[in-house]
Design an enzyme around this catalytic site. Sequence first.
Site, PDB file in Angstrom:
ATOM      1  CD  GLU A   1     -21.400  21.143  -8.768  1.00 39.61           C
ATOM      2  OE1 GLU A   1     -21.073  21.113  -7.530  1.00 39.61           O
ATOM      3  OE2 GLU A   1     -20.739  20.601  -9.561  1.00 39.61           O
TER       4      GLU A   1
ATOM      5  CG  ASP B   1     -14.071  10.068 -14.384  1.00 42.94           C
ATOM      6  OD1 ASP B   1     -13.422  10.314 -13.552  1.00 42.94           O
ATOM      7  OD2 ASP B   1     -15.031  10.852 -14.774  1.00 42.94           O
TER       8      ASP B   1
ATOM      9  CG  HIS C   1     -14.060  14.076 -15.417  1.00 44.97           C
ATOM     10  ND1 HIS C   1     -14.815  13.927 -14.535  1.00 44.97           N
ATOM     11  CD2 HIS C   1     -13.666  15.252 -15.265  1.00 44.97           C
ATOM     12  CE1 HIS C   1     -15.097  14.868 -13.966  1.00 44.97           C
ATOM     13  NE2 HIS C   1     -14.394  15.967 -14.405  1.00 44.97           N
TER      14      HIS C   1
ATOM     15  CG  HIS D   1     -19.803  24.528  -8.952  1.00 42.29           C
ATOM     16  ND1 HIS D   1     -19.570  24.161 -10.201  1.00 42.29           N
ATOM     17  CD2 HIS D   1     -19.184  23.512  -8.037  1.00 42.29           C
ATOM     18  CE1 HIS D   1     -18.606  23.057 -10.049  1.00 42.29           C
ATOM     19  NE2 HIS D   1     -18.394  22.958  -8.677  1.00 42.29           N
TER      20      HIS D   1
END
Length: 433
Positions: free
Chosen positions: A266, A102, A99, A269
């Site tokens: 994921e 990050d 991201h 998820h």
Amino acid sequence: MSIFNAISPATYQGPDSTDPLAFHHYNPDEMVMGKSLKDHLRFAVAYWHSFAWEGGDPFGGRTFDRPWYPQDSMENAKLKADNAFEMFRILGVPYFCWHDVDLRPEQGSFADNASTLDEITDYIAPKMEETGIGLLWGTANMFTDRRYMSGAATNPDPDVFAFAAATVKSCMDATLKLGGQNYVLWGGREGYETLLNTDLGQEQDHLARFLSMVVDYKHKIGFKGQILVEPKPQEPSKHQYDFDVATCIGFLRKYGLENEVKLNIEQGHAILAGHSFEHELALATSEGMLGSIDMNRNDYQSGWDTDQFPNNVPEVALAYYYILKAGGFTSGGTNFDAKLRRQSLDAEDLIAAHVGAMDVCARGLKAAAAMLEGGELDAALSDRYAGWESDTAQAMLTSDLDSIAQRVIDEDIRPEPKSGRQERLENIVNRYV
């Protein structure tokens, strides 16, 4: 300053080795179904969990002590990048993911954020060139800052929509600059807490428009990678618009985006949505919508996304079974969206976690390949649906209720149930894992 100075590169030593920082099952050059494990698995390290996360949880602050803390200066951002690439080298991974926040310190101003993102990617690009490590995908963090508390693309404030759009543009530019193979959008807060202050229709229209602009910009800048969205249920928003694979596919088709956008799926998820990982992968591959995966696991006793490193070979094997059955990854790969437990403080813990996870994935993929090559599951599946191969059965799919009912009467059809043989099939899987 490197926290990995005393750690040697991880090497393949085979299943008899007891070295906790060696690979026991992942030999990157081992050939499986005509391709090396390295090329099958396409491992990536998540920059956020490995380097930006500080070890906090809802009940306590940071527990890690890294030399690039506090993460509020470009000097520390560069030190963080130095350590990241040292870890990538030790692990021998071909990719990483990030991201924007990050990589760079949060500045508050969009212009300053874009400037520091440009500066840090200028710093990272030569490291990628020198090491041969690529970018699997980039993305924008549009959920942590308080400006996004009511969403990004779905925010009722048009200024937040604008800030998010500008941020995504800068992140797509950075992803293109670093040769990224995909660009991911996941709606951490694209949902709602209560219908009392939510216009569902308007928010989803805005989300679709935002995604359409992303697709348009991809083509404008000549980005050849795949745009991906990530199904994400009920965390942190109570109701999220990207709940699971089926919801995302329905959304993309409603707004005519199904030919431009695929899915990054994921494991954690999937569990939060009440599904298995293999269910989500099988559904995505059946619809031609699989792009990439985030590999992790949840604690089944917790009702939230714990993002632990994978350690369950049977689960992983079934996941790769459906990936391999669909032809494997193209631009996607296996990103470890996983983090250490907050009590695992040492640099060696970070290496050991990834080494173990890579071994689990290698064992899973090899088992999946063996199941495919064995053909028993495919044969059982074909046998179960064999009745549909007859001309009469196929004609029924283009017929009508009247004619079908008449045939049932004329032929005195009285169906008898047939066993689904679930336990036998589970036993077949267990032989391989």
